[in-house]
Design a protein around this motif. Structure first.
Motif, PDB file in Angstrom:
ATOM      1  N   GLU A 210       0.906  -0.681   0.416  1.00 31.91           N
ATOM      2  CA  GLU A 210      -0.279   0.064  -0.005  1.00 31.91           C
ATOM      3  C   GLU A 210       0.999   1.291   0.153  1.00 31.91           C
ATOM      4  OE1 GLU A 210      -2.967   2.093   2.979  1.00 31.91           O
ATOM      5  OE2 GLU A 210      -2.684   0.194   3.079  1.00 31.91           O
TER       6      GLU A 210
ATOM      7  N   SER B 274      -7.221   1.223  -0.687  1.00 29.81           N
ATOM      8  CA  SER B 274      -7.800   0.382  -0.595  1.00 29.81           C
ATOM      9  C   SER B 274      -7.909  -0.867  -1.763  1.00 29.81           C
ATOM     10  CB  SER B 274      -9.312   0.626   0.011  1.00 29.81           C
ATOM     11  OG  SER B 274     -10.431   0.714  -1.302  1.00 29.81           O
TER      12      SER B 274
ATOM     13  N   SER C 228     -13.231  -1.580   7.845  1.00 32.74           N
ATOM     14  CA  SER C 228     -12.205  -2.513   8.616  1.00 32.74           C
ATOM     15  C   SER C 228     -12.398  -2.465  10.641  1.00 32.74           C
ATOM     16  CB  SER C 228     -10.904  -2.108   8.472  1.00 32.74           C
ATOM     17  OG  SER C 228     -11.606  -0.703   8.176  1.00 32.74           O
TER      18      SER C 228
ATOM     19  N   TRP D 105      -0.600  -3.241  15.095  1.00 28.07           N
ATOM     20  CA  TRP D 105       0.644  -2.917  13.950  1.00 28.07           C
ATOM     21  C   TRP D 105       0.542  -1.348  14.145  1.00 28.07           C
ATOM     22  CZ3 TRP D 105       2.239  -6.751  11.143  1.00 28.07           C
ATOM     23  CH2 TRP D 105       1.714  -8.058  10.901  1.00 28.07           C
TER      24      TRP D 105
ATOM     25  N   SER E 154      -0.791   0.656  10.853  1.00 27.42           N
ATOM     26  CA  SER E 154      -1.591  -0.064   9.741  1.00 27.42           C
ATOM     27  C   SER E 154      -3.271  -0.495  10.694  1.00 27.42           C
ATOM     28  CB  SER E 154      -1.010  -1.136   9.176  1.00 27.42           C
ATOM     29  OG  SER E 154      -2.141  -1.503   8.176  1.00 27.42           O
TER      30      SER E 154
ATOM     31  N   ASN F 109      -6.495  -6.313   7.608  1.00 27.78           N
ATOM     32  CA  ASN F 109      -5.722  -6.515   5.970  1.00 27.78           C
ATOM     33  C   ASN F 109      -6.961  -7.008   5.055  1.00 27.78           C
ATOM     34  OD1 ASN F 109      -3.303  -4.871   7.816  1.00 27.78           O
ATOM     35  ND2 ASN F 109      -2.135  -7.377   7.813  1.00 27.78           N
TER      36      ASN F 109
ATOM     37  N   TRP G 262     -11.711  -9.999   5.198  1.00 31.31           N
ATOM     38  CA  TRP G 262     -10.798  -9.029   6.662  1.00 31.31           C
ATOM     39  C   TRP G 262      -9.872  -9.936   7.220  1.00 31.31           C
ATOM     40  CZ3 TRP G 262      -9.822  -4.518   4.908  1.00 31.31           C
ATOM     41  CH2 TRP G 262     -10.645  -3.738   4.912  1.00 31.31           C
TER      42      TRP G 262
ATOM     43  N   THR H 243      -6.556 -11.417   9.965  1.00 29.40           N
ATOM     44  CA  THR H 243      -5.666 -11.172  11.295  1.00 29.40           C
ATOM     45  C   THR H 243      -5.470 -12.646  11.657  1.00 29.40           C
ATOM     46  OG1 THR H 243      -5.547  -9.614  12.686  1.00 29.40           O
ATOM     47  CG2 THR H 243      -7.349 -10.574  13.212  1.00 29.40           C
TER      48      THR H 243
ATOM     49  N   ILE I 127       3.536  -4.414   5.146  1.00 30.47           N
ATOM     50  CA  ILE I 127       2.158  -5.388   5.992  1.00 30.47           C
ATOM     51  C   ILE I 127       2.569  -6.709   4.904  1.00 30.47           C
ATOM     52  CG2 ILE I 127       0.181  -5.800   6.813  1.00 30.47           C
ATOM     53  CD1 ILE I 127       1.560  -3.343   8.593  1.00 30.47           C
TER      54      ILE I 127
ATOM     55  N   ASN J 225       1.009 -10.520   4.508  1.00 31.08           N
ATOM     56  CA  ASN J 225      -0.598 -11.052   3.967  1.00 31.08           C
ATOM     57  C   ASN J 225       0.132 -13.086   4.199  1.00 31.08           C
ATOM     58  OD1 ASN J 225      -2.347  -9.282   4.469  1.00 31.08           O
ATOM     59  ND2 ASN J 225      -1.729  -8.513   2.246  1.00 31.08           N
TER      60      ASN J 225
END
Length: 558
Positions: A138, A164, A301, A334, A337, A341, A352, A354, A411, A413
């Protein structure tokens, strides 16, 4: 009608009014209180945009009404004024209870609410299509978008909005709306030139401006403000933060989730979305069950963060959360952030994501992770991820790998890649320019690939899975990666790997230009390979010239 509540700011004691109705100071004081009441209602409805419900009145009105009732103590010599003061004190105590004590009593109820939306499963069954795995972080997308923004005329009027991850026409993009940079800039412009879009799948793509003029946006003022426009037409629902979502043709829309609270404004439940055309202000209402296909995010979010926190921390109630912490797990936090995510799954549906760790500070392993579908609100918790690297550990591995370069990890994923849970970690320099991409195996941080381009990154990871996971015969599990071959050896090269303490044999077979690599650890007979010998083997197919052998059968050897 809402402004009639301003009357509650007046002295509500008939005996006081009867005695002082002709007193100018009394009338002036009551006028001031009424004006203050009007101002408070205006501030709460116009700026805070609170819902017009009895729960909102209890939540906010108990404070203001209690304050005005206590003011009646200045007329304490009059009849029943003490009743007003007592009522005011009770309202203030109720406000304190509602905001500070009552939330503690519904700790377990919050867990039950989140648990009812959650299904616990083992690991994901399907691997992610590598084409749709976003490798652009991002921060890099915003860096590129800032450059595009700087090319606009009257650039000082505008700034970047919230970036986004979106699916548009079957591909993933970072989408950033343009917003006004202040009140006077809005007065001069009254229009937004468009939004900025950049591929999240292609690290070599550039950000582009999509020219679509917009009038109703979150940073506008008065009734050009997006949420104020929606609130003017829909007074009772709770309005959540809007998301910017272009449709498949690129036409921009804002999506404002709405819903209601349970347990006296403690538990938000999303009911649907208002879809706003920012060009003409037209609003359409959709429930979660009939969302348009282009909408990726109906669950904000902030709501997803709350639900995940309740599911992890509130399992046995408030006292367990505070002391014993039995069965408790915490979502990763985070520093710069959101705690969740956006991750698209193999069906290209936004979730979403986590990961959860033990309450112990500094824990480097996760106990599981969740994927909350942003269209339905249903959550899946993957319990078999216990022991995997958590997100922060993956970032540490990436940054230590490039310690000399002082790269900053974006970040990460978690995806299932070639049947293996794998962290995707981008690395940037101090200017947020993308420099490296890494795939890090979730269970073994020594199995990774690091490249500057996506294609080579995934080919290298295939090779790493095949050569560095030792006796794990399930790797890679995607059968499309394994190919069989039988042939006569034409060339052999052999050397000793001192680091791995084994002999590495490389060979070629007739009618094929690939070089195949096998170690003595995989097959001890491989040290006897020679030109002219017949072999049958499985290998990991990549686009590289050198491929790793997974299984090897030498003619005459079992």
């Amino acid at each position: 009608m809402i402004y009639f509540l301003s009357l509650l700011a007046l002295t509500l004691n008939p005996f006081v009014w009867k005695k002082k109705i002709r007193n100018k100071r009394f009338i002036a004081a009551q006028t001031g209180r009424f004006v203050l009441g009007l101002l408070l209602v205006f501030l709460m409805t116009y700026f805070r945009l609170i819902d017009h419900t009895w729960q909102a009145f209890l939540s906010y009105g108990s404070l203001f009404w209690g304050f005005f009732l206590l003011l009646d103590m200045m007329y304490k010599k009059e009849k029943t004024v003490s009743v007003n003061a007592a009522a005011g004190l009770l309202l203030l105590l109720f406000f304190a209870y509602l905001h500070f004590l009552y939330p503690l009593t519904v700790t377990k109820a919050k867990y039950d609410f989140a648990a009812a939306k959650t299904t616990i499963v083992a690991k994901p069954e399907a691997s992610m299509d590598e084409q749709h795995i976003p490798v652009v972080p991002e921060k890099y997308a915003r860096y590129k978008s800032e450059k595009v923004l700087g090319e606009l005329s009257h650039v000082s009027y505008y700034e970047l909005g919230h970036t986004s991850l979106q699916k548009i026409d079957g591909h993933l993009y970072w989408v950033t709306p343009i917003e006004y940079s202040g009140f006077f800039k809005w007065l001069k412009s009254h229009k937004i030139p468009g939004y900025i879009r950049m591929s999240a799948e292609n690290e070599n793509a550039n950000a582009v401006l999509v020219k679509k003029e917009m009038k109703y946006v979150p940073s506008a003022y008065y009734f050009e403000n997006l949420k104020r426009l929606v609130r003017a037409q829909h007074q009772t629902p709770i309005l959540f933060d809007p998301s910017f979502e272009p449709d498949e043709s690129g036409k921009p829309y804002y999506v404002v989730a709405y819903g209601y609270y349970q347990k006296l404004r403690q538990i938000p439940e999303i009911q649907g979305v208002y879809v706003v055309d920012p060009q003409n202000g037209k609003i359409r209402n959709y429930t979660l069950k009939n969302l348009p296909g282009f909408i990726d995010q109906a669950i904000p979010s902030t709501v997803a963060e709350a639900w995940n926190t309740w599911y992890g921390e509130n399992i046995h109630g408030f006292w367990n959360k505070l002391f014993a912490q039995e069965d408790m797990k915490r979502p990763t936090e985070w520093s710069q952030s959101d705690e969740v995510n956006g991750v698209f799954d193999h069906n290209l549906e936004l979730n979403w994501f986590t990961d959860f760790t033990r309450p112990k500070s500094g824990s480097g392993a996760m106990v599981g992770y969740s994927m909350l579908n942003t269209r339905t609100g249903k959550m899946i918790y993957y319990a078999s991820a216990n022991g995997l690297l958590n997100g922060k550990s993956a970032m540490n591995v990436a940054e230590k790998t490039f310690k000399q370069n002082k790269y900053e990890a974006g970040i990460p994923n978690l995806y299932t890649i070639y049947g293996q849970e794998t962290w995707v970690v981008p690395l940037m320099d101090s200017n947020h320019v993308l420099r490296e991409l890494m795939l890090i195996h979730g269970k073994n941080e020594n199995v990774y690939s690091a490249e500057t381009d996506k294609r080579t990154l995934f080919d290298s990871y295939k090779y790493a899975l095949a050569t560095k996971l030792g006796d794990d015969h399930a790797v890679p599990t995607d059968s499309a990666l394994l190919k069989k071959m039988t042939g006569s050896i034409t060339h052999v090269y052999r050397y000793y790997d001192e680091e791995a303490h084994q002999t590495v044999s490389q060979f070629m077979v007739d009618n094929n230009e690939k070089i195949f690599t096998v170690t003595s650890g995989q097959n001890p007979y491989s040290v006897f390979l020679k030109a002219g010998g017949q072999v049958s083997f499985q290998y990991v197919d990549t686009n590289e010239r050198v491929s790793a052998v997974k299984t090897l059968q030498i003619e005459g050897k079992k």
